[in-house]
Write an enzyme that holds these catalytic residues in place. Structure first.
Site, mmCIF file in Angstrom:
data_model
loop_
_atom_site.group_PDB
_atom_site.id
_atom_site.type_symbol
_atom_site.label_atom_id
_atom_site.label_comp_id
_atom_site.label_asym_id
_atom_site.label_seq_id
_atom_site.Cartn_x
_atom_site.Cartn_y
_atom_site.Cartn_z
ATOM 1 N N TYR A 224 0.416 2.695 -2.200
ATOM 2 C CA TYR A 224 0.405 3.618 -3.344
ATOM 3 C C TYR A 224 1.612 4.532 -3.228
ATOM 4 C CZ TYR A 224 -1.169 7.156 -6.680
ATOM 5 O OH TYR A 224 -1.238 8.017 -7.751
ATOM 6 N N TYR A 234 0.668 13.015 0.013
ATOM 7 C CA TYR A 234 0.513 11.561 0.084
ATOM 8 C C TYR A 234 1.805 10.867 0.511
ATOM 9 C CZ TYR A 234 -1.884 7.190 -0.525
ATOM 10 O OH TYR A 234 -2.473 5.977 -0.262
#
EC number: 1.3.1.44
Length: 395
Positions: A224, A234
């Site tokens: 991702y 992230y």
């Protein structure tokens, strides 16, 4: 037993056998209603019981007519404790595959271990001879290294500096500010060891050495990237470092598979609700806003829709549409500029007064409960259900 959702923090500690079966049935029906794919015929899915791994297995089986072997680490039910959702999902999948006349067997154990790798090789040799596709979709918080015995634990943290941002608690639907302290060097190292590419590479090495890979085999792992707003926690955080390692591993595996014409790819998938993502601050608010925008534009996808599109439009269409880094981009709809601009606007505007109206926090909450088999309109949650369910093809 009458099963209701029980929580410990972000973890739902119960799951509903009938609800999980209903969820799998919906995914199977979705695939059966699409046009058939001329694709893989013998597929190994490592991490096959939930999310993208389960959706890959369903798509391979019911979309391509493939024989599938699934590896997972799930908890069976006992007299007074429900099984994990992945256990019920796998039991339901195997039952439906058998009804369809499809080969399906599963192995329950630690995929990071040499023992489970060997057990998988033995099963492939015994039943399938070789496999033509290997999907690597493990989501685990820890890993015991099969050679050194070191136990690694992954963390979801920023790197170098603390990160402060908005988040939403989907239980209370309250928006707040949260600060996450940066990871230490050792936490980064351990996260890469758990979520990076080393184990994928070990699997492919073991399978190749055992001669259970068909010529032109394809192997996939999932990653991702996401938008700027999530990057600190992230893609530029500890998980991002692990995903960088995973993506670099694809290049190494390609080298290794060259002699048999094999290929390794990383697919960048879109943001969906998973047990793992629910624990990441920031992600819940981002996904709630994303759902709102993508549903309004009629381009919303869950795991199953996305995996069908990946198999049909990319893997077996003759055009993988790889990006400049050689990755398959299934986040193309999520990352459209008009989608991201609207999501960013909602993100900036979201507060306690309007979050229910301007985002799809309710849709996010419902999706989360559905991971555990709850909140399906057609399931009777007042009924007494058997929580001890067998997986027919457990090897």
């Amino acid at each position: 037993m009458i099963v209701t959702p029980k929580f410990r923090g972000f973890i739902c500690t119960t799951s509903h056998p009938v609800g999980c079966e209903y969820s799998v049935m919906n995914q199977v029906e979705y695939i059966k209603n699409q046009k058939k794919i001329n694709g893989a015929k013998k597929v190994l899915v490592i991490g096959a019981s939930t999310g993208y791994g389960l959706a890959s297995r369903i798509t391979a089986a019911f979309g391509c007519g493939a024989a599938t072997i699934g590896i997972f680490f799930e908890r069976p039910g006992s007299k007074n404790k429900t099984a994990s959702a992945g256990w019920y999902n796998s039991a339901a999948f195997e039952k439906m595959a058998k009804e369809e006349g499809l080969y399906a067997k599963s192995i329950n154990g630690d995929a990071f271990s040499n023992e489970i790798k060997q057990k998988t090789i033995d099963l492939i040799k015994k039943d399938l001879g070789k496999v033509d596709m290997v999907v690597y979709s493990l989501a685990s918080p820890r890993r015991t290294h099969p050679v050194t015995g070191e136990v690694f634990n992954s963390v979801i943290k920023p790197i170098r500096e603390a990160y402060t941002s908005k988040t939403v608690d989907f239980h209370t639907q309250l928006v707040s500010e949260t600060t996450i302290e940066p990871a230490s060097d050792d936490e980064i190292r351990q996260t890469i060891a758990v979520m990076g590419g080393e184990d994928w590479s070990m699997w492919m090495d073991a399978l190749k050495k055992a001669d259970v890979l068909e010529d032109n085999v394809m192997t996939l792992a999932y990653s991702y990237v996401g938008p700027e707003v999530t990057h600190s926690v992230y893609r530029e955080g500890t998980i991002g470092k692990a995903k960088d390692d995973l993506e670099a591993t694809a290049i190494k595996i390609n080298e290794n598979l060259r002699t048999i014409g094999g290929k390794a790819y990383v697919s960048i998938n879109k943001a969906v609700v998973t047990q793992a993502s629910a624990a990441i601050p920031v992600i819940s608010l981002y996904v709630s806003a994303l759902f709102k925008v993508m549903k309004e534009k009629n381009i919303h996808e869950g795991c199953i829709e996305q995996m069908y599109r990946m198999f049909n439009d990319r893997l077996y269409s003759g055009d993988l549409k790889l990006d400049s880094k050689g990755r398959i981009c299934m986040d193309d709809l999520e990352m459209r500029p008009e989608v991201q601009n609207e999501v960013t606007k909602l993100w900036n505007e979201a507060n306690n007064d309007n979050v229910k109206d301007i985002t799809d926090i309710e849709g996010y909450r419902r999706e989360f409960f559905r991971l555990f088999g709850f909140e399906f309109e057609d399931v009777d949650y007042n009924a007494d259900v058997d929580i001890e369910v067998n997986i027919e093809g457990l090897y």
